[in-house]
Scaffold this active site. Structure first.
Site: not given
Ligand SMILES: Cc1cc2nc3c(=O)[nH]c(=O)nc-3n(C[C@H](O)[C@H](O)[C@H](O)COP(=O)(O)OP(=O)(O)OC[C@H]3O[C@@H](n4cnc5c(N)ncnc54)[C@H](O)[C@@H]3O)c2cc1C
Lengths: 380, 391
Positions: B126-129, B163, B246, B369-370
């Site tokens: 999955q290539g989203y992030s 992942s 899902e 969580n947030e």
């Molecule tokens: C084990 C693992 C597997 C993953 N696998 C994939 C995958 O296969 N494909 C894929 O595309 N992605 C994947 N991800 C990525 C995942 O979806 C992102 O890590 C997630 O969406 C959070 O984005 P970020 O890491 O950039 O954190 P950020 O968005 O930078 O968040 C950092 C902190 O800020 C808080 N925050 C952000 N915005 C707000 C808001 N509006 N209000 C309050 N707090 C806020 C967050 O809650 C967090 O605590 C994976 C992540 C993990 C850990």
């Protein structure tokens, strides 16, 4: 596998919700609380006579509807959400199940029939209603007399006693067995209403100073067993848990309405993330507790008794935690007005503390669960 | 109900008969924190499942599934986990990509991609992030430019946290196809082969030492013209719909794994005397309560006609289970005491140590969580939306 209400259950829920919204308003609660009344007489008449809520879980052979724990939990939840000032829990969840599980055939026919018909509010004078197993101790001694029994003893706190048309008193016989005596409100016992912080549920003490009662007052089918008490108390705990999650929802709804109106810093306080997150967290806890309550209700009678008992212990734990949290958040998020008598949060807050003290603390229920998980009967 | 029991027996028998021989080594492997364990054998296992027609059992029969009811899918998940069925390499294809193609794909796309998922021969990621698009998923910077000659799309940019990309054949990529567009507009949903020039996969070492996820770099990599799902510009809608497939059925299998972890904690506490601590006993009991509630919560959320309450509850589910699991990790380590700090091959201990570490991700991926709390507040409780900043 999928857990959802049947269309009938959904209908019961919607109609009860509509009815209570109109009939158990804040003003109605305050009429009871502010005047120190025992209950809302009109509301109780409607619920017990006109709507037949007390008949819900009573078997059809005794004039009830023969429905189950889920229907009662639905009604208890809604009654809790409006803090309905009626002896519904004591009659339907505390007393009726005890009569059903331990009563003689005659007692069942007479009293379950009267409860189902809405003719009678009944409560039970357990020696210690705060214990996880209130039947473990007995405060009243029963001695045989030529015409019946002489009852001696005092029970410090009996809920809804001052409203009840009849009280069931567990008493110890000379041979150590436990019997149940049914005393009408005019039976000569001394009932003293206590002044309580939670004015939505009346409590009174019961004194039996060597009260002579007729043999017919004894209603058990032979010495009451621990299993019979336990079965009845499972129902009481489940009903209480349902009432507690309802009260949490009621406090939460009130809070959501207030914060979406109140403006500070040029915006509603509901728009602040700190507040949104606290509300969302509460919604998660409500989801957890409600799922467990209705899951346990659906599983009751299907799962084995031990498993079901633990689920109900669990339901009480989450419901007590939740009810308090919802009530304290209601006060906090209302600000200064949350601290006043005029606004309703304090009614929910007082009820939360009072309810949590009934039928076992969270710690006591968790001890039971732990004892089952470790299989050691409660080690430390 | 009796049909369901018969079905349960069928799954159990199949698992007992087939998770044996060389596959026995896979029992209870490849779960949280070791998604990259024994990859080759687990891919073979996917093909074994396919031979038993146990891949994609919830898909409609016309697309090669068994068309199982929700209740049957739940039973399958439960029995699969109970038997120790390994973490599913095919999960993303089966649970996310397949249903999306069935709903939005062209006939040609279904014909080309569904069989590989069904047979356990082609694996998806999955290539989203992206580095600048995490919680704020609309802030995607990866670009897709159409090659005027072939109509293919040339993709440049970086995906992150992908992942199992290093063990996958295909990736679905959300990219920006309209120059100058911002947010949800101007996105495209592309299916791309990973083994091609212009794609580089770099593993990222994670908290537990393993590398389940990766950075994926694109430098003019190609998505075929016919491998766009939906229309160019419609990528946000497809991307969101994919997440909606899902329904939480697989989480009932996940709960079996949670139960095993809790059982393990109880077992160890009895052995090492942690069960004498009243505080530990209360926490163990509270964990049991939370897990029971989780089970009923999932069962209520599976209702086809959700009420206001059950819809709210559905939104609360991810927050509930992920935080429950995170707490369980801490409880496990508190029960292990100083032993918890010692790395060893002792399998029971290792499982709990990995769980302790991996559970920290549960409250990050799939919406932190947030973000979950924002969603519950806004969509569940109707509270005001978060304002957007200008940075
Ligand atoms: C084990 C693992 C597997 C993953 N696998 C994939 C995958 O296969 N494909 C894929 O595309 N992605 C994947 N991800 C990525 C995942 O979806 C992102 O890590 C997630 O969406 C959070 O984005 P970020 O890491 O950039 O954190 P950020 O968005 O930078 O968040 C950092 C902190 O800020 C808080 N925050 C952000 N915005 C707000 C808001 N509006 N209000 C309050 N707090 C806020 C967050 O809650 C967090 O605590 C994976 C992540 C993990 C850990």
């Amino acid at each position: 596998m999928i857990l959802e209400f049947t269309p009938d259950q959904q209908m019961i829920r919607e109609e009860a919700e509509r009815f209570l919204r109109e009939q158990s308003s804040s003003q109605a609660i305050r009429r009871v609380v502010d005047t120190g009344s025992t209950h809302d007489v009109e509301l109780w008449t409607s619920i017990s006579r006109d709507l037949g809520w007390c008949a819900m879980a009573i078997p059809e052979e005794f004039g009830g509807l023969g429905l189950g724990a889920t229907e009662v939990a639905i009604l208890m939840e809604l009654a809790g959400s409006r803090l309905a000032c009626v002896p519904f829990w004591s009659t339907v969840c505390l007393a009726a199940p005890l009569i059903e599980s331990a009563g003689s055939d005659e007692a069942k026919a007479t009293y379950l029939g009267a409860i189902a018909a809405g003719e009678m509010a009944v409560t039970v004078a357990y020696a210690d209603l705060s214990a996880a197993d209130p039947s473990a101790t007995v405060a009243v001694q029963a001695a045989r007399t030529p015409n019946g029994y002489r009852l001696d003893g005092t029970v410090g706190q009996v809920v809804d006693l001052a409203v009840a048309d009849m009280v069931i008193v567990p008493a110890r016989l000379e041979d150590g067995a436990t019997a149940l005596f049914a005393l009408p409100s005019s039976g000569g016992q001394v009932v003293t209403s206590l002044s309580v912080i939670d004015g939505t549920r009346p409590i009174a003490s019961l004194e039996l100073p060597g009260l002579e009662v007729a043999a017919e007052c004894r209603i058990d089918s032979g010495a009451v067993t621990g299993d019979q008490f336990a079965k009845a108390l499972r129902f009481a705990n489940l009903g209480l848990a349902a009432e507690q999650i309802g009260a949490a929802q009621g406090a939460f709804d009130m809070t959501l309405a207030y914060i979406s109106e109140r403006v500070q810093f040029g915006r509603t306080i509901a728009s602040f993330q700190a507040i949104k997150h606290r509300c969302a967290k509460l919604a998660v806890d409500i989801a957890e507790a409600r799922s467990l309550v209705f899951g346990a209700a659906a599983a009751m009678g299907q799962a084995d008794a031990g498993e079901s008992a633990l689920e109900i212990c669990g339901a009480r734990v989450v419901a007590s935690e939740l009810q308090f949290l919802a009530a304290e958040e209601a006060i906090q998020l209302h600000g200064g007005v949350g601290f006043t008598w005029e606004y309703d949060p304090h009614l929910y807050f007082k009820r939360a503390q009072a309810s949590a003290a009934l039928l076992g603390s969270c710690e006591a229920h968790m001890d039971k669960i732990a004892a089952a998980m470790f299989g050691d009967g409660g080690r430390p | 109900m009796s049909d369901l029991n018969a079905f349960r027996a069928e799954v159990r028998d199949w698992m007992n008969a087939n998770l044996t021989g060389k596959f026995a080594e896979l029992k209870f492997r490849g779960g949280s924190g070791e998604g990259d364990a024994l990859p080759d054998l687990r891919k073979e296992w996917e093909q074994e499942l396919a031979r038993g027609r146990w891949t994609c059992p919830g898909w409609p029969a016309e697309h090669g599934g068994r068309g199982l009811s929700v209740a049957e899918q739940v039973v399958f998940q439960e029995e699969y986990s109970r038997a120790g069925g390994p973490g599913r390499m095919g999960h993303i294809g089966e649970g996310l990509m397949g249903p999306t193609l069935i709903a939005f794909g062209t006939e040609d796309q279904k014909k080309r991609f569904l069989p590989g998922i069904l047979n356990g021969t082609e694996f998806w990621c999955q290539g989203y992030s992206e580095p600048s698009a995490g919680s704020d998923f609309g802030n995607i910077k990866t670009r897709a430019k159409q090659d005027p000659e072939t109509g293919d799309w040339l993709v440049s940019g970086q995906k992150v946290w992908t992942s199992l990309a290093h063990l996958s054949d295909w990736i679905f990529v959300v990219a920006r196809c309209e120059e100058g567009s911002v947010g949800r507009n101007g996105l495209i949903f592309l299916l791309m082969q990973l083994a091609q020039p212009g794609v580089e996969i770099h593993p990222i070492k994670q908290i537990g030492g393993g590398s389940e996820f990766n950075s994926v770099f694109f430098d003019g990599a190609r998505a075929k013209a016919e491998d766009v799902v939906g229309q160019p510009g419609d990528g946000w809608r497809i991307a969101m719909a994919l997440l909606g497939f899902e329904r939480g059925i697989s989480t009932l299998g996940q709960q079996m794994g949670f139960q095993q972890e809790l059982d393990l904690i109880v077992e160890i506490a009895k052995e090492n005397g942690a069960d004498r601590s009243p505080a530990i006993r209360q926490r163990v009991a509270r964990a049991w309560i939370g897990l029971r509630a989780m089970r009923y919560l999932a069962m209520r959320a599976l209702s086809d006609e959700p009420s206001t309450e059950t819809r709210r509850e559905g939104l609360a589910y991810k927050y509930h289970w992920s935080n429950w699991h995170r707490d369980l990790g801490r409880l496990a380590m508190d029960v292990l005491g100083m032993d918890g700090n010692v790395v060893s091959e002792y399998p029971r201990r290792e499982r709990l140590q990995q769980m302790f570490l991996f559970a920290r991700a549960d409250t990050i991926y799939g919406g932190t969580n947030e973000i979950q709390l924002n969603i519950i507040a806004e969509q569940g409780l109707g509270m005001p939306r978060e304002p957007r900043g200008k940075l």
